[in-house]
Design an enzyme around this catalytic site. Structure first.
Site, PDB file in Angstrom:
ATOM      1  N   ILE A 145       0.849  -1.186   0.000  1.00  0.00           N
ATOM      2  CA  ILE A 145       0.000   0.000   0.000  1.00  0.00           C
ATOM      3  C   ILE A 145       0.888   1.241   0.000  1.00  0.00           C
ATOM      4  CG2 ILE A 145      -1.720   1.301   1.319  1.00  0.00           C
ATOM      5  CD1 ILE A 145      -2.812  -1.414   2.289  1.00  0.00           C
ATOM      6  N   THR A 190       6.551   7.700   1.091  1.00  0.00           N
ATOM      7  CA  THR A 190       7.866   7.719   0.458  1.00  0.00           C
ATOM      8  C   THR A 190       7.864   6.868  -0.807  1.00  0.00           C
ATOM      9  OG1 THR A 190       8.715   5.752   1.581  1.00  0.00           O
ATOM     10  CG2 THR A 190       8.899   7.860   2.766  1.00  0.00           C
ATOM     11  N   HIS A 222       9.320   4.138  -1.203  1.00  0.00           N
ATOM     12  CA  HIS A 222       9.489   2.731  -0.853  1.00  0.00           C
ATOM     13  C   HIS A 222       8.485   1.854  -1.615  1.00  0.00           C
ATOM     14  CE1 HIS A 222      10.537  -0.676   1.713  1.00  0.00           C
ATOM     15  NE2 HIS A 222       9.245  -0.889   1.900  1.00  0.00           N
TER      16      HIS A 222
END
Length: 145
Positions: free
Chosen positions: A71, A75, A77
């Site tokens: 999800i 950031t 990531h």
């Protein structure tokens, strides 16, 4: 020995509520398709392709279902994980390993739940259809006769 496909479900339970529903859809579809299955749990979606690569060398399973949920956060990531998981699973597929891609990549938990839900988009059933078809193709074109 059974002719039923033996499928390993490699699952990341990072988002347990979402994964419980996604796994239920997978299990229901596998059972309806007459396939046997087992689970292998890994810490996160990033570890799913690596676990399949490790286990596939043992030749115990006819195919693999990759389950997870990523999800979007604040950031980048999310982008790195999604891209690398997809790349890892594609590499396995291109190496001739039947893999069903059941890693949800969503903007929020509500989107993920709709996709996981058996009364919603039921992505679990979709991934089972995909892996069972890839197992059929693998069997049809395999040199192991």
């Amino acid at each position: 020995m059974s002719d039923a496909p033996n499928i390993l479900i490699v699952t990341s339970r990072y988002y347990a509520e979402i994964m419980t529903e996604l796994e239920a859809g997978v299990v229901a579809a596998l059972e309806a398709g007459g396939a046997q299955h087992e689970f292998l749990e890994v810490p996160g979606a990033f570890e799913v392709p690596g676990a399949i690569a490790l286990v596939s060398d043992a030749d115990e399973y006819d195919g693999y279902i990759a389950l997870g949920c990523v999800i979007r956060g604040e950031t980048s990531h999310y982008d790195h994980i999604c891209n690398e998981v997809a790349r890892g699973l594609m590499n396995l597929s291109l190496a001739g390993i039947p893999v069903g891609f059941g890693v949800l990549t969503c903007e929020n938990k509500d989107q993920a739940m709709v996709r996981a839900s058996r009364s919603g988009k039921n992505k679990g059933a979709e991934v089972v259809a995909a892996v069972l078809r890839m197992v059929e193709l693998s069997n049809a074109y395999s040199d192991d006769e």
